[in-house]
Design a protein around this motif. Structure first.
Motif, short mmCIF file in Angstrom:
data_model
loop_
_atom_site.label_atom_id
_atom_site.label_comp_id
_atom_site.label_asym_id
_atom_site.label_seq_id
_atom_site.Cartn_x
_atom_site.Cartn_y
_atom_site.Cartn_z
N THR A 137 4.08 11.61 6.20
CA THR A 137 4.77 11.75 4.92
C THR A 137 4.16 10.72 3.97
OG1 THR A 137 6.40 10.07 5.52
CG2 THR A 137 6.95 12.37 6.05
N LYS A 138 4.60 10.73 2.75
CA LYS A 138 4.23 9.65 1.84
C LYS A 138 4.77 8.36 2.45
CE LYS A 138 4.51 8.04 -2.91
NZ LYS A 138 4.92 8.35 -4.27
N CYS A 139 3.97 7.30 2.43
CA CYS A 139 4.35 6.05 3.09
C CYS A 139 4.19 4.84 2.17
CB CYS A 139 3.48 5.81 4.32
SG CYS A 139 3.75 7.00 5.64
N ASN A 140 5.13 3.93 2.29
CA ASN A 140 5.02 2.61 1.68
C ASN A 140 4.82 1.62 2.82
OD1 ASN A 140 5.47 3.27 -1.11
ND2 ASN A 140 7.57 3.72 -0.53
N ALA A 177 7.23 0.36 5.75
CA ALA A 177 8.52 0.17 5.07
C ALA A 177 9.26 1.50 4.93
CB ALA A 177 8.30 -0.46 3.69
N ASP A 178 8.54 2.55 4.57
CA ASP A 178 9.12 3.89 4.39
C ASP A 178 8.09 4.93 4.79
OD1 ASP A 178 11.69 3.23 3.00
OD2 ASP A 178 10.31 2.39 1.53
N GLY A 179 8.56 6.01 5.43
CA GLY A 179 7.68 7.10 5.80
C GLY A 179 7.44 7.15 7.30
N PHE A 180 6.51 8.03 7.69
CA PHE A 180 6.18 8.24 9.10
C PHE A 180 4.67 8.34 9.26
CE2 PHE A 180 10.44 9.80 8.47
CZ PHE A 180 11.11 9.27 9.57
N VAL A 181 4.19 7.79 10.38
CA VAL A 181 2.75 7.78 10.68
C VAL A 181 2.56 8.26 12.11
CG1 VAL A 181 0.74 6.26 11.02
CG2 VAL A 181 2.27 5.89 9.06
N LYS A 182 1.52 9.06 12.33
CA LYS A 182 1.20 9.49 13.69
C LYS A 182 -0.09 8.81 14.14
CE LYS A 182 -1.21 13.63 12.07
NZ LYS A 182 -1.27 15.08 12.07
N VAL A 208 0.87 -1.18 0.00
CA VAL A 208 0.00 0.00 0.00
C VAL A 208 0.90 1.22 0.00
CG1 VAL A 208 -1.74 1.28 1.30
CG2 VAL A 208 -1.76 -1.22 1.35
N THR A 209 0.62 2.16 -0.89
CA THR A 209 1.32 3.44 -0.91
C THR A 209 0.28 4.52 -0.62
OG1 THR A 209 2.95 2.66 -2.50
CG2 THR A 209 2.70 5.04 -2.29
N GLU A 210 0.58 5.35 0.37
CA GLU A 210 -0.34 6.43 0.73
C GLU A 210 0.42 7.75 0.71
OE1 GLU A 210 -3.42 6.22 0.88
OE2 GLU A 210 -3.94 4.19 1.52
N GLU A 211 -0.26 8.78 0.28
CA GLU A 211 0.31 10.12 0.27
C GLU A 211 0.31 10.69 1.69
OE1 GLU A 211 1.78 11.57 -2.38
OE2 GLU A 211 1.35 9.72 -3.46
N LYS A 212 0.88 11.85 1.84
CA LYS A 212 0.92 12.57 3.11
C LYS A 212 -0.51 12.92 3.55
CE LYS A 212 2.66 16.97 4.88
NZ LYS A 212 3.46 18.14 4.57
N ALA A 213 -0.77 12.86 4.86
CA ALA A 213 -2.03 13.28 5.49
C ALA A 213 -3.23 12.40 5.13
CB ALA A 213 -2.32 14.75 5.17
N VAL A 214 -3.00 11.11 4.99
CA VAL A 214 -4.08 10.16 4.73
C VAL A 214 -4.36 9.37 6.01
CG1 VAL A 214 -4.73 8.09 3.42
CG2 VAL A 214 -3.53 9.96 2.27
N ASP A 215 -5.64 9.29 6.39
CA ASP A 215 -6.01 8.49 7.55
C ASP A 215 -5.99 7.01 7.16
OD1 ASP A 215 -6.35 10.66 9.21
OD2 ASP A 215 -8.53 10.76 8.96
N LEU A 216 -5.17 6.25 7.86
CA LEU A 216 -5.10 4.81 7.62
C LEU A 216 -6.20 4.08 8.39
CD1 LEU A 216 -1.23 4.45 8.00
CD2 LEU A 216 -2.53 4.55 5.87
#
Length: 189
Positions: free
Chosen positions: A100-103, A53-58, A31-39
């Motif tokens: 951020t953008k996340c993988n 795998a890559d990026g940051f999530v809050k 899954v690739t998500e752009e910045k500021a997407v609610d997972l």
């Protein structure tokens, strides 16, 4: 490759077998998500565990006053979900949003259950629970420190120079202006 990163992350928690690694390849969905997407969002059911795998999530929740409190910042290599909602099939108590953008890799609850045939899964599940409990303990310990020591503790664990000041300040229970002042002093230091 994200699946290799997931296998390596799991292997650092507890050695995993080749058959388990192969089955993970079949059930982990990139899954690739752009910045500021609610997972995931508070109050909704959620049936996936995520590997970053890559990026940051809050991870944030809301106080009674309605204020958003950031309780988690997940970094690359993190395995996370709302554990209670995931395992008890309950509604979530936290919102997870990309900074951020996340993988990521996502594994559905039903697919994860199929992996219980592997003996190492019990140890992995217990270890992930313990790590999450450890994160709570460390964060509580950090929040009891005076602001400069709190920032130093944070800076030793998180890449604060790439994370937004507003998010870091919220996570540290500081006003953004105070956070920026302490950060500047630390960087000069």
């Amino acid at each position: 490759m994200p699946i290799v990163k997931l296998s390596n992350a799991l292997n650092t928690l507890h050695p995993i077998s080749t058959p388990l690694k192969n089955d993970l390849k079949n059930i982990a969905v990139p899954v690739t998500e752009e910045k500021a997407v609610d997972l995931l969002t508070i109050g909704k059911p959620y049936d996936r565990v995520l590997f970053l795998a890559d990026g940051f999530v809050k991870g944030k929740f809301y106080e009674e006053s309605g204020k958003k409190i950031i309780a988690r910042i997940y970094q690359p290599g993190a395995i996370f979900t709302d554990l209670q909602a995931f395992f008890l099939q309950d509604k979530t108590s936290i919102t997870l949003t990309t900074i951020t953008k996340c993988n990521l890799l996502a594994i559905k609850r039903d697919d994860l259950r199929k992996l219980t045939q592997y003996p190492e899964m019990d140890t992995l599940k217990s270890t992930i629970f313990l790590l999450e409990k450890g994160i709570d303990f460390e964060r509580t310990k950090m929040l009891m420190m005076k602001p400069p020591a709190r920032f130093k503790y944070f800076a030793d664990v998180y890449p604060f120079t790439v994370l937004p000041n507003k998010i870091c300040a919220n996570f540290l229970h500081m006003y953004e202006a105070n956070y920026c002042r302490i950060k500047a002093n630390y960087l000069r230091g």
